[in-house]
Scaffold this motif. Structure first.
Motif, PDB file in Angstrom:
ATOM      1  N   ARG C 127       0.822  -1.203   0.000  1.00  0.00           N
ATOM      2  CA  ARG C 127       0.000   0.000   0.000  1.00  0.00           C
ATOM      3  C   ARG C 127       0.859   1.257   0.000  1.00  0.00           C
ATOM      4  N   VAL C 128       2.010   1.174   0.709  1.00  0.00           N
ATOM      5  CA  VAL C 128       2.915   2.326   0.712  1.00  0.00           C
ATOM      6  C   VAL C 128       3.447   2.550  -0.700  1.00  0.00           C
ATOM      7  N   ALA C 129       3.847   1.451  -1.357  1.00  0.00           N
ATOM      8  CA  ALA C 129       4.376   1.577  -2.723  1.00  0.00           C
ATOM      9  C   ALA C 129       3.319   2.163  -3.653  1.00  0.00           C
ATOM     10  N   ASP C 130       2.074   1.677  -3.517  1.00  0.00           N
ATOM     11  CA  ASP C 130       0.994   2.213  -4.357  1.00  0.00           C
ATOM     12  C   ASP C 130       0.805   3.708  -4.108  1.00  0.00           C
ATOM     13  N   GLY C 131       0.828   4.065  -2.826  1.00  0.00           N
ATOM     14  CA  GLY C 131       0.628   5.473  -2.463  1.00  0.00           C
ATOM     15  C   GLY C 131       1.712   6.352  -3.060  1.00  0.00           C
ATOM     16  N   LEU C 132       2.959   5.860  -2.999  1.00  0.00           N
ATOM     17  CA  LEU C 132       4.047   6.663  -3.551  1.00  0.00           C
ATOM     18  C   LEU C 132       3.959   6.732  -5.073  1.00  0.00           C
ATOM     19  N   ASP C 133       3.474   5.639  -5.689  1.00  0.00           N
ATOM     20  CA  ASP C 133       3.312   5.662  -7.144  1.00  0.00           C
ATOM     21  C   ASP C 133       2.265   6.678  -7.559  1.00  0.00           C
ATOM     22  N   LEU C 134       1.204   6.750  -6.750  1.00  0.00           N
ATOM     23  CA  LEU C 134       0.126   7.679  -7.066  1.00  0.00           C
ATOM     24  C   LEU C 134       0.647   9.114  -7.178  1.00  0.00           C
ATOM     25  N   VAL C 135       1.609   9.461  -6.305  1.00  0.00           N
ATOM     26  CA  VAL C 135       2.158  10.815  -6.363  1.00  0.00           C
ATOM     27  C   VAL C 135       3.501  10.834  -7.097  1.00  0.00           C
ATOM     28  N   GLU C 136       3.819   9.703  -7.756  1.00  0.00           N
ATOM     29  CA  GLU C 136       5.015   9.600  -8.599  1.00  0.00           C
ATOM     30  C   GLU C 136       6.301   9.895  -7.842  1.00  0.00           C
ATOM     31  N   LEU C 137       6.423   9.295  -6.653  1.00  0.00           N
ATOM     32  CA  LEU C 137       7.634   9.513  -5.864  1.00  0.00           C
ATOM     33  C   LEU C 137       8.288   8.211  -5.446  1.00  0.00           C
ATOM     34  N   GLY C 138       7.921   7.114  -6.100  1.00  0.00           N
ATOM     35  CA  GLY C 138       8.456   5.807  -5.730  1.00  0.00           C
ATOM     36  C   GLY C 138       9.973   5.782  -5.664  1.00  0.00           C
ATOM     37  N   HIS C 139      10.624   6.542  -6.521  1.00  0.00           N
ATOM     38  CA  HIS C 139      12.087   6.482  -6.591  1.00  0.00           C
ATOM     39  C   HIS C 139      12.758   7.221  -5.440  1.00  0.00           C
ATOM     40  N   LEU C 140      11.981   7.976  -4.661  1.00  0.00           N
ATOM     41  CA  LEU C 140      12.594   8.733  -3.565  1.00  0.00           C
ATOM     42  C   LEU C 140      12.242   8.159  -2.191  1.00  0.00           C
ATOM     43  N   ALA C 141      11.742   6.920  -2.180  1.00  0.00           N
ATOM     44  CA  ALA C 141      11.208   6.345  -0.945  1.00  0.00           C
ATOM     45  C   ALA C 141      12.206   6.318   0.208  1.00  0.00           C
ATOM     46  N   ASP C 142      13.496   6.241  -0.096  1.00  0.00           N
ATOM     47  CA  ASP C 142      14.457   6.089   0.995  1.00  0.00           C
ATOM     48  C   ASP C 142      15.103   7.405   1.407  1.00  0.00           C
ATOM     49  N   ARG C 143      14.659   8.503   0.813  1.00  0.00           N
ATOM     50  CA  ARG C 143      15.183   9.808   1.216  1.00  0.00           C
ATOM     51  C   ARG C 143      14.520  10.254   2.514  1.00  0.00           C
ATOM     52  N   LYS C 144      15.203  11.200   3.175  1.00  0.00           N
ATOM     53  CA  LYS C 144      14.572  11.876   4.306  1.00  0.00           C
ATOM     54  C   LYS C 144      13.858  13.116   3.762  1.00  0.00           C
ATOM     55  N   PRO C 145      12.799  13.576   4.447  1.00  0.00           N
ATOM     56  CA  PRO C 145      12.060  14.739   3.936  1.00  0.00           C
ATOM     57  C   PRO C 145      12.959  15.947   3.662  1.00  0.00           C
ATOM     58  N   GLY C 146      13.991  16.140   4.505  1.00  0.00           N
ATOM     59  CA  GLY C 146      14.876  17.287   4.332  1.00  0.00           C
ATOM     60  C   GLY C 146      15.598  17.303   3.005  1.00  0.00           C
ATOM     61  N   GLN C 147      15.640  16.148   2.339  1.00  0.00           N
ATOM     62  CA  GLN C 147      16.362  16.082   1.072  1.00  0.00           C
ATOM     63  C   GLN C 147      15.449  16.303  -0.131  1.00  0.00           C
ATOM     64  N   LEU C 148      14.181  16.610   0.130  1.00  0.00           N
ATOM     65  CA  LEU C 148      13.229  16.775  -0.972  1.00  0.00           C
ATOM     66  C   LEU C 148      12.931  18.253  -1.205  1.00  0.00           C
TER      67      LEU C 148
END
Lengths: 288, 306, 391
Positions: C127-148
């Protein structure tokens, strides 16, 4: 979050603009600062140097280099016992003061309640009371209640003067947290207990660690309050002070120098690691 | 505005988080242990100190035996006998505060402003500032005794340069005590000033320059006023412990014209077992410091510092 | 407690969002009434915007729905269940915070999984992967928020809320921190996601354009009350208060008195300083006494010289053109009419360039059908943008 952004932005800000021309006046501040560092360091250097002194009874005059003191740091009577006592007092007081102070700090930032002003005053007063008065007051109390002086009374006194510093340090960290973070946790089905342990506490750790270090160093190096509340119990600073009249053994310098080098190494390591980490964190942004 | 008021609720309309429901009384659980501790080990002891300050000796009792009374004369006696030490304490603490400000401000400025942007350098310099704390306070003070000793380098040099008359010395002088105080509490001055200067937006300085201010004027009209909270905090952190200190006075002083009130309190307690006098002097010291600090904070308009 | 939350969340998933009912809710902070006797129904599956200036009570309303504040009076129901008195973590509601409030110590993936873990959902990684795909951020899953970047953080905040499939998604000025271009892009993306997942969205904003672009229904709030509610077009074309007329776009308002009723034609005759202006009775809030007559600037045109008005047009003036701003697609004129004030007129640049110069004497004409009538007791400038008030 904006705070994090700001920080990232601040660190990635453009390199400082080059000054047009170096003037002689520009050198005054750095030269002065360098002299001030010399001033700060000379007595420390003396302390370390005299740990290698081939001292007789008194360690006041340089008599020649030796490693004997370092080979046998517990060679002088009582010195290691006093050191161990100080470590014990330091650890216990730090744990108690950090726990109590952290809770108070969180309450002060996160809640509006009646008596808040009074609480702040109660935190502020011990900090603005000279140690000699704190010591005298505690001693007056212990004498009145006929409490035997020793480890317990020393820890009680140390916790007292550490709490306020812990509150102030942790409070700064709590205020810098976006209150929306806890709300977000609650919004994502975390109970108040889960929100605290999964969000608030992890984010407070740097502040709590700083507060604990501060508390430990205050406790470990305290003489005046200890002198009033210890009776015949001896801590390291008290041992040094008392032996000053008849000659401080060079082993005291050994222990102090050892603590100095250890603390310095740890702090410098933390600085360098923190710097490397922040650099690494910054790196990906530049590729976007 | 009194200290109490200054410490009070921030005026509504500031950026404080919105008021929370306290129906759960969670704050009591958080505050309880700490506040109970402070009451038991600060408020009550100060009460005990006040009580002790009014005690009288037990008639016909041993030395060190006292009984409760309301003997206000303890105060007048203590002040009459020890006023020079009390005044000297505040004078020495004042001198040490001024000296640490003079040394500490440029140091903090160098680290915060000149080394701005170089995080690692800043970090390491700050470590150097607090490094003296990693060795024993008392051993450092004794090192000063060695540095200022009659046959040591500093005095020899000063004699040779005729900056110090040949028959004068540095040990056991007010100068030695004040320089010891300055040295020991200097980091307390540097750290808050650094924190204030570090927060200062460098664009403000550029704006100052942009508005035709010379560097000196920019400093006087922008940097200095904005670093005021740090200066106030620093001066308090130096003045308060210095006024009550007696380690420097007893290790670096000579007991006759350097005795500070802390030394007297210590001696009354432990050597003479004159608890009421020691307690009255402590109360006098505490009240005097609170009055001074209160007036100072009020005058400098930095109540929010607390 | 988490079980009740997940239970109602399960219901919600089936129906694609739940309805929100706010009934007679009041919230007071001391003497200050932030929300005043508010009643509101948001149908399930709709995109609803609460629009108003800062301090109008919209954020307080949202916080009460989220459970971050409790109302002083009234009830709040979600999907037919009364949730008044329950706390934030017990409600099947998720929020996208204005500051995003991403947990800085957790990775993007851990942030998104946070709510699912608390409610002990199954199949979290998927579900997390689906959620990240929905907002097209799957490739950044392992970043910390400060790096976005800001826009990426915003999308993480959205994914973190959406993965829980809440009955109700609350958006608290979620685009406020983004720059204009990114904001436009995110507006479209939010709309797309809402259509895709079919949840009920309640969006709080002070940006009228944002509200109108995204929402099916907009409620304009002022001083703790709802001034008017309806589709964006309804609100714009037929404002019912001077606040709405001015806050949502611009309006030309003049004070007048109803002098006659042309019942057969369904019109009111209004005397505006000696000139008769007609207002359709159905478009007037009041049919007698003092009224404010209004028309939108783009509905007005300038009459130069002897140019005659068309049939069914109101005319005011003459006045003097005091300012001409060329805006590309249109030209914006300011016309000062003695005794009535300044009027704004937007003219499309059909013939290219401005045709009337500053200082010209003109009259103003507009179709009677686009005229609206408001309560004359209201201030003419209520709700106009005050530069000092801009948040």
């Amino acid at each position: 979050m904006t705070a994090v952004l700001d920080r990232v932005e601040a660190t990635t800000a453009a390199p400082p603009a080059r000054r047009p021309r170096r003037r002689l006046g520009d050198l005054i501040v750095p030269v002065f600062a360098a002299l001030a560092f010399v001033y700060l360091m000379v007595p420390v250097a003396y302390t370390v140097m005299f740990s290698f002194n081939d001292a007789g009874k008194t360690n006041l005059v340089w008599r020649g280099f030796t490693l004997d003191n370092w080979r046998n740091p517990c060679g002088a009577p009582q010195v290691c016992e006093a050191f161990a006592n100080s470590l014990q007092v330091g650890v216990v007081s730090t744990l108690v003061a950090t726990a109590l102070g952290t809770l108070v700090a969180i309450a002060l930032v996160r809640f509006r309640f009646r008596g808040r002003a009074l609480t702040n005053l109660l935190i502020f007063l011990p900090m603005s009371t000279p140690e000699v008065v704190l010591g005298a007051a505690l001693l007056a109390q212990f004498l009145t209640l006929r409490v035997p002086l020793g480890f317990g009374t020393v820890v009680a006194a140390h916790v007292l003067f550490c709490i306020s510093f812990v509150v102030v340090t942790v409070k700064a960290r709590v205020s810098s947290l976006d209150p929306a973070l806890e709300e977000a946790a609650a919004d994502l089905y975390a109970s108040p207990w889960q929100a605290f342990w999964r969000v608030t506490f992890p984010l407070l750790i740097p502040g709590i660690a700083a507060a604990a270090l501060l508390a430990f160093s205050l406790s470990f190096d305290d003489f005046i309050v200890t002198n009033f509340t210890s009776g015949s119990y001896t801590t390291f600073p008290k041992f040094v002070y008392v032996s000053a009249t008849r000659g401080i053994p060079p082993q005291a310098n050994v222990i102090s120098s050892f603590m100095f080098v250890l603390a310095l190494a740890i702090v410098v390591l933390v600085q360098v690691l923190g710097y490397a980490r922040s650099k690494r964190l910054r790196a990906p942004r530049t590729t976007q | 505005m009194s200290i109490a008021a200054a410490l009070g609720e921030s005026v509504s309309g500031d950026s404080a988080p919105p008021p929370r429901r306290t129906a759960q009384r969670a704050h009591l659980v958080l505050l309880g242990p700490g506040l109970i501790y402070l009451v038991l080990f600060f408020v009550v002891p100060v009460g005990a100190l006040l009580a002790t300050s009014l005690y009288v000796p037990v008639p016909g009792g041993d030395v060190g035996e006292y009984q409760p009374a309301l003997h206000w004369q303890n105060y007048t006696d203590a002040i009459a006998q020890f006023w020079p030490a009390i005044l000297r304490s505040f004078w020495f603490a004042f001198l040490a505060t001024v000296a640490s400000l003079v040394i500490g401000y440029p140091l903090a400025y160098a680290i915060a402003v000149r080394a701005r942007g170089r995080k690692l350098l800043q970090g390491l310099l700050l470590v150097l500032v607090v490094a003296p704390f990693f060795t024993s306070f008392i051993l450092r003070t004794i090192a000063w005794k060695q540095i200022l000793a009659d046959d040591a380098l500093v005095v020899t040099l000063l004699h040779w340069l005729h900056l110090l008359p040949a028959d004068e010395r540095l040990t056991a002088t007010p100068f030695a005590v004040v320089s010891g105080l300055t040295y020991n509490f200097l980091p307390f001055m540097v750290l808050p000033i650094f924190a204030a200067l570090e927060r200062l937006d460098s664009r403000l300085l550029e704006a100052g320059a942009d508005l035709y201010a010379s560097p000196t004027t920019t400093f006087r009209t922008v940097t200095w006023p904005l670093s005021m909270p740090g200066v106030v905090a620093g001066t308090l952190l130096v003045f308060i412990p210095a006024a009550g200190d007696y380690v420097n006075a007893s290790l670096l002083g000579n007991n006759t014209n350097t005795a500070m009130v802390g030394q007297v309190i210590d001696a009354r307690f432990f050597k003479v077992l004159d608890y009421p006098t020691a307690a009255s002097l402590s109360v006098v010291l505490m009240v005097a410091i609170l009055l001074l600090v209160g007036a100072y904070i009020r005058r400098s308009g930095t109540e929010d510092l607390l | 407690m988490t079980t009740t939350a997940s239970a109602s969340r399960a219901d919600a998933t089936g129906s694609g969002g739940a309805a929100l009912e706010i009934e007679r809710v009041t919230k007071a902070f001391g003497a200050f009434v932030a929300v005043d006797d508010l009643t509101l129904t948001v149908p399930s599956g709709s995109f609803f915007a609460l629009l108003g200036p800062s301090g109008c009570g919209k954020t307080t309303t949202l916080r009460m729905v989220a459970g971050l504040e409790q109302p002083s009076a009234g009830t709040i129901s979600i999907g037919g269940r009364d949730v008044t008195g329950t706390r934030a973590h017990q409600r099947p509601v998720n929020t996208v915070f204005q500051s995003y409030a991403l947990f800085p110590h957790l990775t993007v993936r851990e942030n998104v999984a946070f709510g699912l873990k608390r409610s002990r959902a199954s199949g979290i990684p998927g579900r997390v992967a689906d959620g990240l795909d929905l907002v097209e951020l799957g490739h950044l899953a392992d970043r910390k928020p400060g790096q976005l970047s800001g826009g990426q953080q915003q999308r993480v905040a959205l994914a973190r809320a959406l993965v829980n499939r809440p009955a109700l998604l609350l958006l608290d000025e979620p685009l406020g921190a983004l720059d204009l271009k990114l904001r436009r892009q995110m507006q479209l993306e939010l709309k797309r996601i809402q259509t895709e997942v079919g949840l009920t969205f309640v969006h709080v904003t002070h940006d009228q354009e944002e509200a109108m672009t995204m929402a099916d229904t907009v409620a304009v709030m002022n001083r703790g009350r709802i001034e008017q509610m309806g589709s964006p077009a309804e609100l714009y074309e037929l404002p019912r208060t001077s606040f709405v007329a001015n806050f949502l776009g611009q309006s030309n308002l003049v004070a007048g008195t109803v002098t006659e009723r042309l019942t057969k034609r369904g019109l009111l005759g209004v005397d505006v300083r000696g000139t008769r202006v007609l207002v359709p009775q159905a478009r007037a809030v009041r049919t007698e006494g003092a009224v404010l007559v209004g028309a939108r600037p783009e509905k007005m045109r300038l009459l130069v010289g002897d140019q005659a008005p068309g049939r069914g047009e109101n005319v005011l003036g003459p006045g003097v053109v005091t300012d001409v701003s060329f805006m590309g697609v249109s030209t914006q004129y300011q016309v000062e009419v003695a005794g009535l004030g300044t009027f704004g007129v937007f003219a499309q640049n059909l013939l290219g360039g401005a045709t009337v110069a500053v200082g010209s004497t003109v009259r103003l004409a507009w179709a009677v059908d686009f005229t609206f009538g408001l309560d004359g007791a209201q201030a003419r400038d209520e709700g106009t943008v005050d530069l000092d008030d801009e948040p």
